[in-house]
Design a protein around this motif. Structure first.
Motif, PDB file in Angstrom:
ATOM      1  N   ALA A 126       0.837  -2.091  -6.663  1.00  0.00           N
ATOM      2  CA  ALA A 126       1.616  -3.289  -6.965  1.00  0.00           C
ATOM      3  C   ALA A 126       1.253  -4.377  -5.974  1.00  0.00           C
ATOM      4  O   ALA A 126       0.640  -4.124  -4.930  1.00  0.00           O
ATOM      5  CB  ALA A 126       3.117  -2.972  -6.894  1.00  0.00           C
ATOM      6  N   ALA A 127       1.640  -5.598  -6.303  1.00  0.00           N
ATOM      7  CA  ALA A 127       1.484  -6.731  -5.382  1.00  0.00           C
ATOM      8  C   ALA A 127       2.774  -6.834  -4.579  1.00  0.00           C
ATOM      9  O   ALA A 127       3.834  -7.175  -5.114  1.00  0.00           O
ATOM     10  CB  ALA A 127       1.226  -8.017  -6.158  1.00  0.00           C
ATOM     11  N   ALA A 145      -0.665  -1.465   5.815  1.00  0.00           N
ATOM     12  CA  ALA A 145      -2.049  -1.144   5.440  1.00  0.00           C
ATOM     13  C   ALA A 145      -2.345   0.321   5.697  1.00  0.00           C
ATOM     14  O   ALA A 145      -3.023   0.989   4.900  1.00  0.00           O
ATOM     15  CB  ALA A 145      -3.010  -2.034   6.213  1.00  0.00           C
ATOM     16  N   ARG A 146      -1.847   0.860   6.793  1.00  0.00           N
ATOM     17  CA  ARG A 146      -2.042   2.278   7.102  1.00  0.00           C
ATOM     18  C   ARG A 146      -1.286   3.158   6.093  1.00  0.00           C
ATOM     19  O   ARG A 146      -1.848   4.118   5.553  1.00  0.00           O
ATOM     20  CB  ARG A 146      -1.566   2.556   8.529  1.00  0.00           C
ATOM     21  CG  ARG A 146      -1.493   4.016   8.946  1.00  0.00           C
ATOM     22  CD  ARG A 146      -2.863   4.669   9.132  1.00  0.00           C
ATOM     23  NE  ARG A 146      -3.596   4.165  10.266  1.00  0.00           N
ATOM     24  CZ  ARG A 146      -3.553   4.721  11.489  1.00  0.00           C
ATOM     25  NH1 ARG A 146      -2.782   5.775  11.724  1.00  0.00           N
ATOM     26  NH2 ARG A 146      -4.293   4.232  12.458  1.00  0.00           N
ATOM     27  N   SER A 147      -0.039   2.839   5.810  1.00  0.00           N
ATOM     28  CA  SER A 147       0.788   3.681   4.940  1.00  0.00           C
ATOM     29  C   SER A 147       0.355   3.638   3.483  1.00  0.00           C
ATOM     30  O   SER A 147       0.531   4.614   2.748  1.00  0.00           O
ATOM     31  CB  SER A 147       2.262   3.274   5.046  1.00  0.00           C
ATOM     32  OG  SER A 147       2.785   3.606   6.314  1.00  0.00           O
ATOM     33  N   PRO A 152      -4.836   3.058  -3.730  1.00  0.00           N
ATOM     34  CA  PRO A 152      -5.788   1.978  -4.013  1.00  0.00           C
ATOM     35  C   PRO A 152      -5.251   1.028  -5.080  1.00  0.00           C
ATOM     36  O   PRO A 152      -4.571   1.447  -6.021  1.00  0.00           O
ATOM     37  CB  PRO A 152      -7.027   2.731  -4.517  1.00  0.00           C
ATOM     38  CG  PRO A 152      -6.895   4.106  -3.944  1.00  0.00           C
ATOM     39  CD  PRO A 152      -5.423   4.401  -3.937  1.00  0.00           C
ATOM     40  N   GLY A 153      -5.568  -0.234  -4.906  1.00  0.00           N
ATOM     41  CA  GLY A 153      -5.105  -1.242  -5.855  1.00  0.00           C
ATOM     42  C   GLY A 153      -3.855  -1.955  -5.405  1.00  0.00           C
ATOM     43  O   GLY A 153      -3.471  -2.974  -5.981  1.00  0.00           O
ATOM     44  N   THR A 154      -3.212  -1.429  -4.371  1.00  0.00           N
ATOM     45  CA  THR A 154      -2.040  -2.102  -3.821  1.00  0.00           C
ATOM     46  C   THR A 154      -2.475  -3.382  -3.113  1.00  0.00           C
ATOM     47  O   THR A 154      -3.447  -3.386  -2.352  1.00  0.00           O
ATOM     48  CB  THR A 154      -1.304  -1.198  -2.821  1.00  0.00           C
ATOM     49  OG1 THR A 154      -0.878  -0.010  -3.487  1.00  0.00           O
ATOM     50  CG2 THR A 154      -0.099  -1.908  -2.228  1.00  0.00           C
ATOM     51  N   GLN A 155      -1.769  -4.463  -3.362  1.00  0.00           N
ATOM     52  CA  GLN A 155      -2.063  -5.748  -2.714  1.00  0.00           C
ATOM     53  C   GLN A 155      -0.943  -6.051  -1.727  1.00  0.00           C
ATOM     54  O   GLN A 155       0.235  -6.089  -2.113  1.00  0.00           O
ATOM     55  CB  GLN A 155      -2.169  -6.861  -3.753  1.00  0.00           C
ATOM     56  CG  GLN A 155      -2.602  -8.198  -3.171  1.00  0.00           C
ATOM     57  CD  GLN A 155      -2.718  -9.284  -4.232  1.00  0.00           C
ATOM     58  OE1 GLN A 155      -2.355  -9.088  -5.402  1.00  0.00           O
ATOM     59  NE2 GLN A 155      -3.215 -10.444  -3.835  1.00  0.00           N
TER      60      GLN A 155
END
Length: 241
Positions: A126-127, A145-147, A152-155
């Motif tokens: 999701a964004a 960003a770490r979690s 993949p694909g998360t904004q």
């Protein structure tokens, strides 16, 4: 009277990460803190996009500062509770955000928890717009960003609610806005944040506690940190404090 320096502005603006908002926003992740401006910005974004708001925050080191801010502004919201509960009530009573648009995570006590516990509640890419205390916005982004590296694909979009304005006695969103931090507390906070972002044995990067990935801190910011630390060595605390 104490006076601010350009070093404080340089560090404060760096920590208050603000990315360009995308056309599509799926979830607004509002972190609990003592910065009530975060709630207003989250509400404005919700009304503009209809994105739901996930509020993350339990009882932590800033909770009593949030209680003070609520009382100072005369809000009729009960204090002494998890920060997410206070923010939820401010959103519904002051900014017309419907309860159905809100989700609450009330166990986290730091920005690493905010990221890890939020990840448990999100199953699909999701964004996400992240709204945090400006002094912690950059580290919060690194924690998310770490979690979310395994999704993949998360904004991830950071949107600090204010860019700190440094006055002679206090820090706020601008010269005509209410105080957010007293100047000594702000100095202590930003010094602590740069120390945490360092990727060395004292920091939170891979060479230290390994809570976040490596962060490249600009030379200008490091120089400002050195200047401020030299001027106020009594405000420097261990990275985990």
């Amino acid at each position: 009277m104490t006076e601010s320096t350009p070093a404080e502005t340089t560090i404060g603006r760096y920590l208050a990460r603000r990315d360009v908002l995308p056309e599509r926003v799926d979830i607004i992740v509002l972190m609990g803190s003592a910065v009530l401006e975060s709630v207003e910005v989250a509400a404005q974004l919700h009304h503009a996009t209809a994105a739901r708001i996930l509020i993350s925050g339990g009882i932590g080191h800033s909770t009593h500062h949030l209680d003070t801010a609520v009382r100072r502004r005369g809000l009729t919201v009960a204090v002494g509770r998890p920060e997410s509960h206070v923010f939820r009530d401010v959103l519904t009573t002051q900014f017309d955000v419907p309860a159905a648009a809100l989700q609450v995570e009330d166990q986290s006590t730091n920005c690493g928890d905010n990221a890890a516990f939020t990840r448990r509640l999100i199953d699909e890419p999701a964004a996400l717009v992240l709204i945090q205390d400006p002094t912690m916005q950059r580290r919060t982004h690194a924690s998310f960003a770490r979690s979310f590296a395994d999704l993949p694909g998360t904004q991830l979009i950071s949107h600090a609610p204010v860019l700190p304005w440094i006055g002679p006695e206090f820090v706020s969103a601008g010269p005509d806005h209410p105080e957010i931090w007293g100047l000594p507390r702000f100095r202590s906070l930003v010094l602590g944040e740069i120390r945490r972002l360092h990727d060395d044995e004292h920091g939170y990067g891979p060479r230290g506690r390994n809570f976040i990935d490596h962060v490249d801190i600009p030379a200008l910011v490091l120089a400002a940190y050195a200047e401020l630390a030299t001027a106020h060595p009594h405000l420097i605390r261990p990275a985990g404090a």
